[in-house]
Design a protein around this motif. Structure first.
Motif, PDB file in Angstrom:
ATOM      1  N   GLN A  26       0.838  -1.189   0.000  1.00  0.00           N
ATOM      2  CA  GLN A  26       0.000   0.000   0.000  1.00  0.00           C
ATOM      3  C   GLN A  26       0.876   1.243   0.000  1.00  0.00           C
ATOM      4  OE1 GLN A  26      -2.693  -0.299   3.332  1.00  0.00           O
ATOM      5  NE2 GLN A  26      -4.096  -1.543   2.117  1.00  0.00           N
ATOM      6  N   VAL A  27       0.405   2.279  -0.693  1.00  0.00           N
ATOM      7  CA  VAL A  27       1.101   3.559  -0.713  1.00  0.00           C
ATOM      8  C   VAL A  27       0.130   4.655  -0.288  1.00  0.00           C
ATOM      9  CG1 VAL A  27       2.776   2.908  -2.477  1.00  0.00           C
ATOM     10  CG2 VAL A  27       0.621   3.917  -3.165  1.00  0.00           C
ATOM     11  N   SER A  28       0.664   5.662   0.338  1.00  0.00           N
ATOM     12  CA  SER A  28      -0.137   6.807   0.748  1.00  0.00           C
ATOM     13  C   SER A  28      -0.284   7.745  -0.436  1.00  0.00           C
ATOM     14  CB  SER A  28       0.546   7.534   1.904  1.00  0.00           C
ATOM     15  OG  SER A  28      -0.137   8.722   2.218  1.00  0.00           O
ATOM     16  N   TYR A  29      -1.509   8.153  -0.726  1.00  0.00           N
ATOM     17  CA  TYR A  29      -1.720   9.051  -1.849  1.00  0.00           C
ATOM     18  C   TYR A  29      -2.385  10.355  -1.439  1.00  0.00           C
ATOM     19  CZ  TYR A  29      -6.624   7.594  -1.948  1.00  0.00           C
ATOM     20  OH  TYR A  29      -7.918   7.350  -1.620  1.00  0.00           O
ATOM     21  N   GLU A  30      -2.895  10.443  -0.247  1.00  0.00           N
ATOM     22  CA  GLU A  30      -3.514  11.656   0.287  1.00  0.00           C
ATOM     23  C   GLU A  30      -3.392  11.620   1.804  1.00  0.00           C
ATOM     24  OE1 GLU A  30      -7.570  12.717  -0.600  1.00  0.00           O
ATOM     25  OE2 GLU A  30      -7.345  12.103  -2.678  1.00  0.00           O
ATOM     26  N   THR A  73      -4.057   0.273  -2.315  1.00  0.00           N
ATOM     27  CA  THR A  73      -3.290  -0.927  -2.624  1.00  0.00           C
ATOM     28  C   THR A  73      -2.701  -0.820  -4.032  1.00  0.00           C
ATOM     29  OG1 THR A  73      -4.733  -2.234  -1.214  1.00  0.00           O
ATOM     30  CG2 THR A  73      -3.407  -3.434  -2.794  1.00  0.00           C
ATOM     31  N   VAL A  74      -1.448  -1.238  -4.152  1.00  0.00           N
ATOM     32  CA  VAL A  74      -0.738  -1.205  -5.430  1.00  0.00           C
ATOM     33  C   VAL A  74      -0.663  -2.633  -5.971  1.00  0.00           C
ATOM     34  CG1 VAL A  74       1.488  -0.728  -6.513  1.00  0.00           C
ATOM     35  CG2 VAL A  74       0.635   0.763  -4.726  1.00  0.00           C
ATOM     36  N   ASP A  75      -0.911  -2.791  -7.262  1.00  0.00           N
ATOM     37  CA  ASP A  75      -0.792  -4.091  -7.911  1.00  0.00           C
ATOM     38  C   ASP A  75       0.684  -4.468  -7.952  1.00  0.00           C
ATOM     39  OD1 ASP A  75      -1.060  -6.393  -9.405  1.00  0.00           O
ATOM     40  OD2 ASP A  75      -1.468  -5.331 -11.278  1.00  0.00           O
ATOM     41  N   ILE A  76       1.049  -5.550  -7.297  1.00  0.00           N
ATOM     42  CA  ILE A  76       2.450  -5.966  -7.199  1.00  0.00           C
ATOM     43  C   ILE A  76       3.038  -6.239  -8.580  1.00  0.00           C
ATOM     44  CG2 ILE A  76       3.994  -7.775  -6.339  1.00  0.00           C
ATOM     45  CD1 ILE A  76       2.189  -7.974  -3.894  1.00  0.00           C
ATOM     46  N   THR A  77       2.233  -6.783  -9.486  1.00  0.00           N
ATOM     47  CA  THR A  77       2.755  -7.094 -10.818  1.00  0.00           C
ATOM     48  C   THR A  77       3.114  -5.854 -11.614  1.00  0.00           C
ATOM     49  OG1 THR A  77       0.532  -7.221 -11.736  1.00  0.00           O
ATOM     50  CG2 THR A  77       1.494  -9.277 -10.930  1.00  0.00           C
ATOM     51  N   SER A  78       2.545  -4.686 -11.228  1.00  0.00           N
ATOM     52  CA  SER A  78       2.852  -3.451 -11.946  1.00  0.00           C
ATOM     53  C   SER A  78       4.108  -2.757 -11.420  1.00  0.00           C
ATOM     54  CB  SER A  78       1.669  -2.484 -11.865  1.00  0.00           C
ATOM     55  OG  SER A  78       1.531  -1.992 -10.548  1.00  0.00           O
TER      56      SER A  78
END
Length: 60
Positions: free
Chosen positions: A24-28, A51-56
């Protein structure tokens, strides 16, 4: 540096060993402010994660 850490953790905690990984990344962020006679003061910050797609991820 961070990419190497993620790659190492993914290798240690593999799906074949029974683990699942979610990145997961913080975006706001939400901020709680107080305004008074002496100005505005930051009381708290609450990051909002997605949540970030791990494959990306470009881990190479």
């Amino acid at each position: 540096m961070a990419k190497e850490v993620v790659r190492d953790m993914m290798a240690l905690l593999s799906a074949s060993a029974g683990y699942s990984i979610e990145i997961q990344v913080s975006y706001e962020e939400n901020r709680i402010l107080e305004t008074g006679p002496h100005g505005t003061r930051l009381l708290a910050m609450e990051p909002i994660f997605t949540t970030v797609d791990i494959t990306s991820l470009e881990l190479e």
